[in-house]
Design a protein around this motif. Structure first.
Motif, PDB file in Angstrom:
ATOM      1  N   GLN A  94      45.882  12.286  41.140  1.00 50.49           N
ATOM      2  CA  GLN A  94      46.040  11.566  42.397  1.00 50.49           C
ATOM      3  C   GLN A  94      47.471  11.612  42.922  1.00 50.49           C
ATOM      4  OE1 GLN A  94      44.523   7.862  40.827  1.00 50.49           O
ATOM      5  NE2 GLN A  94      42.778   7.942  42.238  1.00 50.49           N
ATOM      6  N   LEU A  95      48.412  11.894  42.049  1.00 50.98           N
ATOM      7  CA  LEU A  95      49.818  11.891  42.435  1.00 50.98           C
ATOM      8  C   LEU A  95      50.121  12.882  43.559  1.00 50.98           C
ATOM      9  CD1 LEU A  95      52.515  10.580  41.804  1.00 50.98           C
ATOM     10  CD2 LEU A  95      52.902  12.327  40.077  1.00 50.98           C
ATOM     11  N   ALA A  96      49.443  14.017  43.567  1.00 55.29           N
ATOM     12  CA  ALA A  96      49.690  15.038  44.588  1.00 55.29           C
ATOM     13  C   ALA A  96      49.373  14.550  45.999  1.00 55.29           C
ATOM     14  CB  ALA A  96      48.877  16.287  44.274  1.00 55.29           C
ATOM     15  N   THR A  97      48.411  13.649  46.148  1.00 58.72           N
ATOM     16  CA  THR A  97      48.024  13.163  47.479  1.00 58.72           C
ATOM     17  C   THR A  97      48.472  11.732  47.746  1.00 58.72           C
ATOM     18  OG1 THR A  97      45.867  12.464  46.643  1.00 58.72           O
ATOM     19  CG2 THR A  97      46.023  14.693  47.585  1.00 58.72           C
ATOM     20  N   PHE A  98      49.228  11.167  46.834  1.00 59.21           N
ATOM     21  CA  PHE A  98      49.664   9.776  46.964  1.00 59.21           C
ATOM     22  C   PHE A  98      50.838   9.653  47.932  1.00 59.21           C
ATOM     23  CE2 PHE A  98      52.555   6.368  45.311  1.00 59.21           C
ATOM     24  CZ  PHE A  98      51.786   5.280  45.712  1.00 59.21           C
ATOM     25  N   THR A  99      50.714   8.744  48.870  1.00 58.08           N
ATOM     26  CA  THR A  99      51.805   8.376  49.764  1.00 58.08           C
ATOM     27  C   THR A  99      52.042   6.889  49.579  1.00 58.08           C
ATOM     28  OG1 THR A  99      51.105  10.035  51.363  1.00 58.08           O
ATOM     29  CG2 THR A  99      52.598   8.327  52.148  1.00 58.08           C
ATOM     30  N   PRO A 100      53.244   6.499  49.167  1.00 56.68           N
ATOM     31  CA  PRO A 100      53.501   5.070  48.945  1.00 56.68           C
ATOM     32  C   PRO A 100      53.309   4.260  50.219  1.00 56.68           C
ATOM     33  CG  PRO A 100      55.272   6.406  48.036  1.00 56.68           C
ATOM     34  CD  PRO A 100      54.400   7.325  48.830  1.00 56.68           C
ATOM     35  N   PRO A 101      52.826   3.044  50.101  1.00 58.29           N
ATOM     36  CA  PRO A 101      52.641   2.187  51.280  1.00 58.29           C
ATOM     37  C   PRO A 101      53.964   1.967  52.003  1.00 58.29           C
ATOM     38  CG  PRO A 101      51.644   1.201  49.324  1.00 58.29           C
ATOM     39  CD  PRO A 101      52.422   2.374  48.867  1.00 58.29           C
ATOM     40  N   ALA A 102      53.913   1.980  53.334  1.00 54.74           N
ATOM     41  CA  ALA A 102      55.129   1.827  54.132  1.00 54.74           C
ATOM     42  C   ALA A 102      55.340   0.390  54.600  1.00 54.74           C
ATOM     43  CB  ALA A 102      55.068   2.751  55.337  1.00 54.74           C
ATOM     44  N   ARG A 103      54.264  -0.396  54.670  1.00 53.74           N
ATOM     45  CA  ARG A 103      54.376  -1.742  55.237  1.00 53.74           C
ATOM     46  C   ARG A 103      54.517  -2.842  54.192  1.00 53.74           C
ATOM     47  NH1 ARG A 103      49.165  -2.166  58.452  1.00 53.74           N
ATOM     48  NH2 ARG A 103      48.457  -0.855  56.753  1.00 53.74           N
ATOM     49  N   VAL A 104      54.436  -2.489  52.922  1.00 55.76           N
ATOM     50  CA  VAL A 104      54.604  -3.469  51.852  1.00 55.76           C
ATOM     51  C   VAL A 104      55.567  -2.900  50.814  1.00 55.76           C
ATOM     52  CG1 VAL A 104      52.316  -4.501  52.134  1.00 55.76           C
ATOM     53  CG2 VAL A 104      52.620  -2.633  50.522  1.00 55.76           C
ATOM     54  N   ARG A 105      56.239  -3.778  50.122  1.00 55.58           N
ATOM     55  CA  ARG A 105      57.108  -3.367  49.027  1.00 55.58           C
ATOM     56  C   ARG A 105      56.214  -2.889  47.897  1.00 55.58           C
ATOM     57  NH1 ARG A 105      59.564  -7.164  45.653  1.00 55.58           N
ATOM     58  NH2 ARG A 105      60.787  -5.948  44.227  1.00 55.58           N
ATOM     59  N   SER A 106      56.527  -1.708  47.328  1.00 57.39           N
ATOM     60  CA  SER A 106      55.606  -1.169  46.331  1.00 57.39           C
ATOM     61  C   SER A 106      56.313  -0.266  45.320  1.00 57.39           C
ATOM     62  CB  SER A 106      54.489  -0.381  47.011  1.00 57.39           C
ATOM     63  OG  SER A 106      55.035   0.764  47.631  1.00 57.39           O
ATOM     64  N   ASP A 107      55.593   0.014  44.276  1.00 59.66           N
ATOM     65  CA  ASP A 107      55.988   0.979  43.260  1.00 59.66           C
ATOM     66  C   ASP A 107      54.675   1.517  42.702  1.00 59.66           C
ATOM     67  OD1 ASP A 107      57.458   2.515  41.515  1.00 59.66           O
ATOM     68  OD2 ASP A 107      58.339   0.834  40.419  1.00 59.66           O
ATOM     69  N   PHE A 108      54.772   2.543  41.872  1.00 60.01           N
ATOM     70  CA  PHE A 108      53.558   3.059  41.246  1.00 60.01           C
ATOM     71  C   PHE A 108      53.844   3.373  39.791  1.00 60.01           C
ATOM     72  CE2 PHE A 108      55.726   6.911  42.422  1.00 60.01           C
ATOM     73  CZ  PHE A 108      55.422   7.812  41.408  1.00 60.01           C
ATOM     74  N   VAL A 109      52.770   3.453  39.032  1.00 64.47           N
ATOM     75  CA  VAL A 109      52.851   3.790  37.623  1.00 64.47           C
ATOM     76  C   VAL A 109      51.635   4.655  37.285  1.00 64.47           C
ATOM     77  CG1 VAL A 109      51.628   1.718  36.812  1.00 64.47           C
ATOM     78  CG2 VAL A 109      53.283   2.829  35.320  1.00 64.47           C
ATOM     79  N   MET A 110      51.835   5.606  36.404  1.00 63.87           N
ATOM     80  CA  MET A 110      50.738   6.483  36.006  1.00 63.87           C
ATOM     81  C   MET A 110      49.818   5.745  35.025  1.00 63.87           C
ATOM     82  SD  MET A 110      51.628   8.989  37.809  1.00 63.87           S
ATOM     83  CE  MET A 110      50.487  10.235  37.316  1.00 63.87           C
ATOM     84  N   ARG A 111      48.552   6.125  35.002  1.00 61.88           N
ATOM     85  CA  ARG A 111      47.583   5.481  34.113  1.00 61.88           C
ATOM     86  C   ARG A 111      47.982   5.572  32.643  1.00 61.88           C
ATOM     87  NH1 ARG A 111      43.066   7.383  37.557  1.00 61.88           N
ATOM     88  NH2 ARG A 111      42.508   5.526  38.712  1.00 61.88           N
ATOM     89  N   ASN A 112      48.617   6.675  32.258  1.00 61.54           N
ATOM     90  CA  ASN A 112      48.969   6.859  30.851  1.00 61.54           C
ATOM     91  C   ASN A 112      50.368   6.351  30.515  1.00 61.54           C
ATOM     92  OD1 ASN A 112      50.392   8.775  32.216  1.00 61.54           O
ATOM     93  ND2 ASN A 112      49.746  10.512  30.969  1.00 61.54           N
ATOM     94  N   ALA A 113      50.982   5.582  31.406  1.00 62.53           N
ATOM     95  CA  ALA A 113      52.328   5.045  31.170  1.00 62.53           C
ATOM     96  C   ALA A 113      52.313   4.059  30.010  1.00 62.53           C
ATOM     97  CB  ALA A 113      52.847   4.358  32.428  1.00 62.53           C
ATOM     98  N   SER A 114      53.427   3.987  29.329  1.00 66.04           N
ATOM     99  CA  SER A 114      53.540   3.058  28.200  1.00 66.04           C
ATOM    100  C   SER A 114      53.588   1.622  28.702  1.00 66.04           C
ATOM    101  CB  SER A 114      54.812   3.362  27.411  1.00 66.04           C
ATOM    102  OG  SER A 114      55.952   3.027  28.187  1.00 66.04           O
TER     103      SER A 114
END
Length: 181
Positions: free
Chosen positions: A85-105
Motif C-alpha cells: 500500500q505504501l506505493a499508493t499512499f498519500t498522507p492526509p493533508a487536512r489532519v496531522r498524521s504519521d504512518f507505520v508499516m504493519r510489520n513495524a516493531s
C-alpha cells in the motif's frame, strides 16, 4: 490529563501489538473495526488520536477516515499500512498524521504514537521539574503552582530551582550563597 485514543483495525495481529503499545503508554483506548469507526467517533468525543489500519484501497480508506476526522473537528491520525500500500499512499493533508508499516516493531509504534500525542514533550519534560503541584520550567524560568503562575525575583527562582533539582540534600547558608548567588 490522560490522553484518549481510538484504535480501528480489522486484523488481530495489529490489535494485539497496539494493545501492548497503548497499555504501556497509559492512555484510554476505544477499539473497534472499520465498520464501527463512525460510531466510535460519536461515542468518544474529545479523543486525541485515531490509529487507523487501512485495508483494501489505501487512497479511498485514508480519504474517508480523514473526511470523518475533519467533520468531527479533531485531526490527528496514525495510519497502519502494508508495504504494498505504501506505493499508493498519500498522507492526509487536512489532519496531522504519521504512518507505520504493519510489520513495524512495538518500539517504533510506541515512538510514533508518542510523537503524535505529546509532540515535543521529550525535550520539554527534561527541562521541567515537578514537585507535588509545583512545576518549574528550567528553560523559561517560569514557576507554576496548581497551574497558576508564580512571580519570583531571579534570586528566589534560582534558589527554588537549585533546591528542587537537588532533592533530599541539606546545604549550609554559605553553600547556597556559592551555588545560587
Amino acid at each position: 490529563m490522560k490522553k484518549s485514543v481510538i484504535f480501528v483495525a480489522d486484523s488481530l495481529d495489529n490489535a494485539h501489538k497496539f494493545q501492548q503499545v497503548l497499555s504501556a503508554l497509559d492512555v484510554e483506548v476505544a477499539a473497534g473495526s472499520s465498520l464501527q469507526f463512525k460510531n466510535l467517533l460519536v461515542k468518544h468525543p474529545g479523543y486525541d488520536l485515531v490509529i487507523y489500519e487501512v485495508r483494501g484501497d489505501v487512497s479511498a480508506g485514508v480519504s474517508a477516515a480523514e473526511d470523518m476526522l475533519v467533520a468531527d473537528g479533531n485531526g490527528t491520525m496514525l495510519v497502519i499500512l502494508s508495504e504494498e500500500q505504501l506505493a499508493t499512499f498519500t498522507p492526509p493533508a487536512r489532519v496531522r498524521s504519521d504512518f507505520v508499516m504493519r510489520n513495524a516493531s512495538a518500539a517504533e509504534c510506541t515512538m510514533r504514537v508518542r510523537q503524535l500525542l505529546w509532540p515535543g514533550s521529550e525535550e520539554a519534560a527534561a527541562q521541567c521539574v515537578t514537585v507535588d503541584a509545583m512545576t518549574i520550567n528550567l528553560a523559561t524560568y517560569q514557576v507554576e503552582v496548581a497551574g497558576e503562575p508564580l512571580d519570583l525575583t531571579y534570586l528566589e527562582y534560582a534558589l527554588l530551582a537549585f533546591l528542587a533539582t537537588h532533592p533530599g540534600r541539606t546545604y549550609s547558608r554559605d553553600a547556597l550563597l556559592r551555588h545560587v548567588w
